[in-house]
Structures are given as C-alpha cells and as structure tokens.
Design a protein around this motif. Structure first.
Motif, mmCIF file in Angstrom:
data_model
loop_
_atom_site.group_PDB
_atom_site.id
_atom_site.type_symbol
_atom_site.label_atom_id
_atom_site.label_comp_id
_atom_site.label_asym_id
_atom_site.label_seq_id
_atom_site.Cartn_x
_atom_site.Cartn_y
_atom_site.Cartn_z
ATOM 1 N N SER A 418 61.023 -48.972 6.379
ATOM 2 C CA SER A 418 59.624 -48.552 6.349
ATOM 3 C C SER A 418 59.481 -47.049 6.137
ATOM 4 C CB SER A 418 58.938 -48.955 7.662
ATOM 5 O OG SER A 418 57.675 -48.364 7.781
ATOM 6 N N VAL A 419 58.346 -46.665 5.580
ATOM 7 C CA VAL A 419 58.038 -45.240 5.394
ATOM 8 C C VAL A 419 57.949 -44.531 6.740
ATOM 9 C CG1 VAL A 419 55.526 -45.592 5.418
ATOM 10 C CG2 VAL A 419 56.481 -43.614 4.231
ATOM 11 N N VAL A 420 57.680 -45.286 7.805
ATOM 12 C CA VAL A 420 57.572 -44.696 9.145
ATOM 13 C C VAL A 420 58.892 -44.028 9.542
ATOM 14 C CG1 VAL A 420 57.246 -45.213 11.602
ATOM 15 C CG2 VAL A 420 55.786 -46.303 9.899
ATOM 16 N N PHE A 421 59.998 -44.700 9.273
ATOM 17 C CA PHE A 421 61.306 -44.138 9.616
ATOM 18 C C PHE A 421 61.555 -42.849 8.846
ATOM 19 C CE2 PHE A 421 65.820 -43.663 8.523
ATOM 20 C CZ PHE A 421 66.358 -43.510 9.793
ATOM 21 N N TRP A 422 61.315 -42.874 7.535
ATOM 22 C CA TRP A 422 61.582 -41.688 6.720
ATOM 23 C C TRP A 422 60.649 -40.537 7.082
ATOM 24 C CZ3 TRP A 422 66.136 -42.008 5.069
ATOM 25 C CH2 TRP A 422 66.672 -43.221 4.628
ATOM 26 N N ALA A 423 59.439 -40.864 7.512
ATOM 27 C CA ALA A 423 58.511 -39.816 7.960
ATOM 28 C C ALA A 423 59.030 -39.152 9.233
ATOM 29 C CB ALA A 423 57.126 -40.411 8.207
ATOM 30 N N ILE A 424 59.598 -39.968 10.139
ATOM 31 C CA ILE A 424 60.177 -39.422 11.369
ATOM 32 C C ILE A 424 61.374 -38.522 11.045
ATOM 33 C CG2 ILE A 424 61.428 -40.011 13.485
ATOM 34 C CD1 ILE A 424 59.685 -42.536 13.657
ATOM 35 N N VAL A 425 62.246 -38.995 10.152
ATOM 36 C CA VAL A 425 63.411 -38.201 9.751
ATOM 37 C C VAL A 425 62.973 -36.882 9.121
ATOM 38 C CG1 VAL A 425 65.373 -38.103 8.153
ATOM 39 C CG2 VAL A 425 64.931 -40.193 9.456
ATOM 40 N N PHE A 426 61.965 -36.940 8.259
ATOM 41 C CA PHE A 426 61.473 -35.718 7.610
ATOM 42 C C PHE A 426 60.875 -34.771 8.649
ATOM 43 C CE2 PHE A 426 58.615 -33.150 4.935
ATOM 44 C CZ PHE A 426 59.519 -32.774 3.948
ATOM 45 N N ALA A 427 60.193 -35.320 9.655
ATOM 46 C CA ALA A 427 59.639 -34.498 10.730
ATOM 47 C C ALA A 427 60.755 -33.786 11.483
ATOM 48 C CB ALA A 427 58.825 -35.363 11.688
ATOM 49 N N TYR A 428 61.851 -34.502 11.736
ATOM 50 C CA TYR A 428 62.994 -33.881 12.400
ATOM 51 C C TYR A 428 63.578 -32.757 11.548
ATOM 52 C CZ TYR A 428 63.236 -37.551 15.999
ATOM 53 O OH TYR A 428 62.981 -38.379 17.058
ATOM 54 N N LEU A 429 63.679 -32.979 10.244
ATOM 55 C CA LEU A 429 64.216 -31.955 9.346
ATOM 56 C C LEU A 429 63.326 -30.712 9.339
ATOM 57 C CD1 LEU A 429 65.373 -34.156 6.321
ATOM 58 C CD2 LEU A 429 66.836 -33.005 7.998
ATOM 59 N N ILE A 430 62.017 -30.923 9.350
ATOM 60 C CA ILE A 430 61.074 -29.794 9.413
ATOM 61 C C ILE A 430 61.246 -29.047 10.728
ATOM 62 C CG2 ILE A 430 58.631 -29.148 9.561
ATOM 63 C CD1 ILE A 430 59.482 -29.848 6.747
ATOM 64 N N SER A 431 61.372 -29.802 11.825
ATOM 65 C CA SER A 431 61.477 -29.175 13.144
ATOM 66 C C SER A 431 62.738 -28.340 13.284
ATOM 67 C CB SER A 431 61.438 -30.251 14.244
ATOM 68 O OG SER A 431 62.630 -31.014 14.262
ATOM 69 N N MET A 432 63.785 -28.648 12.498
ATOM 70 C CA MET A 432 65.036 -27.889 12.572
ATOM 71 C C MET A 432 64.884 -26.452 12.091
ATOM 72 S SD MET A 432 67.913 -30.680 11.424
ATOM 73 C CE MET A 432 68.274 -32.107 12.461
ATOM 74 N N ASN A 433 63.754 -26.137 11.471
ATOM 75 C CA ASN A 433 63.473 -24.756 11.085
ATOM 76 C C ASN A 433 63.040 -23.904 12.271
ATOM 77 O OD1 ASN A 433 63.554 -24.529 7.957
ATOM 78 N ND2 ASN A 433 62.482 -26.448 8.316
ATOM 79 N N PHE A 434 62.889 -24.523 13.453
ATOM 80 C CA PHE A 434 62.380 -23.797 14.620
ATOM 81 C C PHE A 434 63.396 -23.685 15.749
ATOM 82 C CE2 PHE A 434 58.811 -25.634 12.350
ATOM 83 C CZ PHE A 434 57.907 -24.588 12.284
ATOM 84 N N TYR A 435 64.602 -24.219 15.582
ATOM 85 C CA TYR A 435 65.622 -24.143 16.619
ATOM 86 C C TYR A 435 66.993 -24.363 15.970
ATOM 87 C CZ TYR A 435 66.107 -29.163 16.221
ATOM 88 O OH TYR A 435 66.329 -30.408 15.712
ATOM 89 N N SER A 436 68.054 -24.217 16.781
ATOM 90 C CA SER A 436 69.392 -24.592 16.332
ATOM 91 C C SER A 436 70.170 -25.100 17.532
ATOM 92 C CB SER A 436 70.115 -23.396 15.694
ATOM 93 O OG SER A 436 70.380 -22.398 16.665
ATOM 94 N N GLY A 437 71.202 -25.880 17.276
ATOM 95 C CA GLY A 437 72.023 -26.416 18.359
ATOM 96 C C GLY A 437 71.915 -27.926 18.465
ATOM 97 N N ILE A 438 72.788 -28.501 19.275
ATOM 98 C CA ILE A 438 72.861 -29.952 19.441
ATOM 99 C C ILE A 438 72.360 -30.396 20.806
ATOM 100 C CG2 ILE A 438 74.450 -31.934 19.559
ATOM 101 C CD1 ILE A 438 76.292 -30.438 17.637
ATOM 102 N N THR A 439 72.713 -29.662 21.844
ATOM 103 C CA THR A 439 72.571 -30.165 23.211
ATOM 104 C C THR A 439 71.134 -30.333 23.696
ATOM 105 O OG1 THR A 439 72.834 -27.889 24.035
ATOM 106 C CG2 THR A 439 74.799 -29.257 23.925
ATOM 107 N N ASN A 440 70.163 -29.811 22.965
ATOM 108 C CA ASN A 440 68.769 -29.989 23.373
ATOM 109 C C ASN A 440 68.032 -31.030 22.542
ATOM 110 O OD1 ASN A 440 68.593 -27.994 25.511
ATOM 111 N ND2 ASN A 440 68.798 -26.453 23.911
ATOM 112 N N VAL A 441 68.704 -31.567 21.532
ATOM 113 C CA VAL A 441 68.053 -32.561 20.661
ATOM 114 C C VAL A 441 68.967 -33.780 20.469
ATOM 115 C CG1 VAL A 441 66.470 -31.033 19.419
ATOM 116 C CG2 VAL A 441 68.857 -31.210 18.671
ATOM 117 N N TRP A 442 69.503 -34.285 21.553
ATOM 118 C CA TRP A 442 70.367 -35.457 21.488
ATOM 119 C C TRP A 442 69.666 -36.632 20.825
ATOM 120 C CZ3 TRP A 442 75.395 -35.001 22.478
ATOM 121 C CH2 TRP A 442 75.829 -33.988 23.334
ATOM 122 N N HIS A 443 68.350 -36.726 21.009
ATOM 123 C CA HIS A 443 67.598 -37.872 20.472
ATOM 124 C C HIS A 443 67.686 -37.942 18.946
ATOM 125 C CE1 HIS A 443 64.896 -34.426 20.437
ATOM 126 N NE2 HIS A 443 64.183 -35.016 19.496
#
Length: 466
Positions: A418-443
């Motif tokens: 579904s487009v819903v999944f790809w929209a969520i993935v794209f939202a995560y990719l956009i959000s990566m412009n505001f932080y870095s690291g692994i341990t705070n975004v395990w989800h």
C-alpha cells in the motif's frame, strides 16, 4: 528445543511494538568517556536476545539468501564497509560499538523475513502497536499537565518544561520530543488508514471509538512539538492524499486531512491552556501564537506588547514590569542555527581531502573528527542530519552502497504494498534530516520490516484491525 525457541522468538516479536517506545526509560548507565555515554536500553536488550534466539533459524537465512541474493548481498556489503571503516576511525571504540549495532539490526531484519509470522500474528502485532501508541500518547498529554501544575515529572527532558515557551512539550519515554514525535508517525498514519476503512465499510462499526484513539495519537504528536516529526507526518499525509486525488478517490484525503487539522487545533488549544495555567505570565493567546511562530520558523510572528523588553528573544520585562520566567517569546532561532552550523562543519570536515570524501573519516568518528578540524567543537556534539553524518563517516562509497541497498529493496518489494507504507518510509527519510544515530529511533530500523508485512499494508483493501 527448536519449538520452544520459536515460541520465544514469536513472544519477543509480539513485545517489539511495546519495547520500541521505551528508548530512554528504563536505562542502565555504565559510564562515559570524552565522546559518548555507555548506556543499555530496553530495545538494545531486546535486540540481543532476539538475535541469539534467531541463531536457531540460521538455515532459513540461507534460504532467504538464495531467494533474494542481490538484496542480502547489498545488505552484507554495506555492513562489511561499516565494519571496515572502523580501522581508520578517529574514535574506533564508538565505531566498533556502532558497527555491532548495525550487524545486530541487519541480522534481526533478515531473521524476521526469513521466518515470516502468520497473518493472525501480524494483525495482533498491529493491535499491540496502536494500543501501545495510544497509551503512551495519553501519558504524553499527562506529562504536560504534571509539568504546568508543578508536580514531579523526572521523565520530562531539561528543555521540555513550561519555562522555555510558557507551555511544555512532551517527550514520553524518549530522550527528546523529536524522537517521541517520530515514534508516533507510523501508528498515527496506520490509525488514520484504519479509521478510513472503518468509515468506508458498509457496516461502519466502531469508527467513532477508533476516531478517538486516532485523535489522541495525533494530539500527542503535535504537543511533542517536534518540527521534524510534524513536517514529516504532514508530507506523508500529503503523498497519500495527492495519490488518491490523482486517481479521483477523495474520501481518504478528506478523512486524513480533516482529522489531522482537528488534532492540530487541539494541540494549539492544549498549548494555549498550558500557557494560561502555568506559573509564567503568558496567557492563552501567547501560548498559541508562540507555537505557530516556532512551527513556521518565525515566519508568522506573535503580537507583542510595546512594554515588553526583549534581548535575543528572551523576555526581560512583562507589561506589568515583573520578571517573566519564560525564556523565549517565540521562534527559537538557536535551535535551527545550531543544527545548520553543525551540518556545515561536518561538510567542511568531509571535504578536507579527496580520501575523506571517498572513504569518510570512519564509522563513529564524526564527533571527534569535527572537534579536531574545528577546534571550538566538543567530541560529543552530534551532526543533526543522518545523511550528512553518514557521508562524513563512511564517505561516498558508503553512500553508494546505501543507494544500492535501497534500490534492491524497492526492486524486491511486494507489488501490492500500500501507498501507506511507502508514505511512512518517506516520512522517516525526511525526519532523518533532523537527527542522526540509531539508539533513539529503534522503531525505524526494527519495526519498519514488521510494518511491511502487516496485512493492511500488503493489501490495501484488507482491514488491519477488526
């Protein structure tokens, strides 16, 4: 024995939607050095146990390799390059620990796909995810009230209290509001999609109750007051809406956008109320206008009284001449300037030589490399952009391997996703412009594969929840 291990593995998977919300509490602190803190969180413990149990399913990993050779090879090559870069990292200890996390995450993801749980299990997984999100969202709202009434609230981060802008912004069980807001992106969008399907269905049962669940999650997302999370969520909603409008389907965009606007208005209302009842001198209107000022990067300024004296955004006097405890009157430029300056410093460090540009400074070495290149920086300062941070650490080669991995993921995708999944993935990719690291975004790294497998994601007409 194998049967028992499989049950334990499924039990751990069932707990994953709960565990990902507790990234900063409880936390086991082991110590620190000049560049980092040594801490063990609940998701880290979950990952270690899950990987150990999944070793019993190693045979399924090889079956997955035969079926998706290029995809698994791309993942292995990226992981190998990360490990290799530790040899020239200026901070090898941090690099080795980060490489260990990357390897553990990759193995966990491959294990999930190598032995896909049943549809019934995945539907229950979605229920747990949204139920946990709803419960944590209520806690976030309570955090705000506890703060303005002066009650003990040790979980609220230092910069989250009402003294900053006149109203609090919640961080739940995460270290900062931006990570709590990021956690709420996926469950909020999933809830909107389920709400849409419930309203659309002929029976239409349970839509009102579920609209309350959806509203509470969206409200919590907005009162976390993370611009990165809010912008990313908004872009995801826009992607889904534009796709449906293009195909002349208007019901879902109307439900998504209307519900989001109502929740956003509720968030502004809550911030206005908190500003009114907090010990600072701000009122209801100031709370709302300061929120809008911050979210619009200072483009929409709040009305100010001529008797107020401001120095660098800090109120010195109120209209009555009394000291105001609130530190800022609106848009906090410093929060944006620090991010942009760190990003610029990282790019300068990366561009210092062709070798650095090609291979990077080494995994885990960004903080120390910037501190050595820019003498006024501390080793613990983190680049607030995942893409720039990775570019600095693993170079152009590392980024090329990431792009190849993403290409293989898209190439091997299920065509019915579904487009819903790809929209969520794209939202995560956009959000990566505001932080870095692994341990705070395990989800993002651990639960996104589960999202991909959910029945409501794989077949857009299927109900995720009944």
């Amino acid at each position: 024995m194998k049967k028992w291990l499989n049950k334990a593995r499924l039990a751990l998977l069932a707990s994953l939607p709960v565990v990902v919300f507790f990234t900063n509490f409880p936390l086991i602190r082991l110590g620190e050095n000049s560049s980092m803190y040594f801490e063990i969180s609940l998701p880290m413990i979950w990952l270690a146990i899950f990987d150990l149990i999944s070793l019993a399913e190693l045979g399924n990993f090889f079956k997955l390799f035969k079926k998706h050779t290029r995809l698994v090879l791309a993942a292995c090559l990226f992981a190998f390059w990360c490990v290799l870069s530790c040899f020239w990292s200026p901070n090898p200890l941090r690099g080795i620990l980060t490489a260990g996390l990357i390897l553990a995450i990759f193995y966990a993801i491959l294990s999930i796909f190598a032995e896909v749980p049943s549809k019934k299990f995945l539907v229950r997984e979605a229920k747990i995810f949204i139920g946990t999100s709803f419960a944590v969202s209520i806690f976030c709202i309570l955090q705000g009230f506890l703060d303005v009434f002066g009650l003990q609230n040790n979980l609220l981060c230092v910069g989250c209290h009402y003294q900053v802008l006149g109203f609090p912004h919640s961080n739940g069980f995460a270290i900062e509001p931006q990570f709590m807001g990021n956690l709420l992106i996926a469950p909020s969008i999933l809830s909107l999609d389920i709400l849409y399907k419930k309203i659309k269905s002929k029976k239409g049962k349970g839509w009102f109750g579920f609209s309350v669940i959806t509203f509470v999650q969206l409200l919590a997302l907005f009162i976390c007051f993370s611009r990165g999370a809010i912008y990313s969520f908004g872009i995801a909603i826009l992607i889904i809406a534009l796709r449906d409008i293009y195909h002349k389907r208007y019901m879902r965009p109307v439900i998504y956008i209307t519900t989001s606007i109502i929740a956003f208005a509720g968030g502004l209302l809550a911030q206005g109320i908190w500003a009114q009842i907090s010990p600072t001198s701000e009122g209801f209107f100031e709370g709302i206008t300061r929120s809008i000022d911050q979210l619009t990067l200072g483009k929409i300024k709040p009305a100010t009284n001529n008797n107020e004296v401001q120095v660098d955004g800090v109120i010195i006097l109120t209209p009555d001449g009394e000291t105001n405890d609130s530190q800022f009157t609106g848009y906090i430029e410093e929060s944006t300037d620090i991010r942009l300056t760190l990003n610029a410093d990282a790019m300068e460090t990366w561009a210092q030589s062709p070798k650095t540009m090609l291979t990077g400074v080494g995994l885990g070495g960004a903080g120390r490399a910037i501190a050595e290149f820019k003498q006024d920086r501390g080793e613990r300062e983190i680049v607030q952009n995942e893409f720039i941070s990775l570019l600095l650490e693993i170079g152009i080669i590392g980024h090329a391997l990431i792009l190849w991995l993403l290409f293989q993921l898209i190439h091997n995708r299920n065509k019915k996703t579904s487009v819903v999944f790809w929209a969520i993935v794209f939202a995560y990719l956009i959000s990566m412009n505001f932080y870095s690291g692994i341990t705070n975004v395990w989800h993002i790294y651990l639960f996104t594969p589960v999202l991909y497998l959910l029945p409501g994601i794989r077949r857009s007409k299927a109900h995720m929840l009944k």
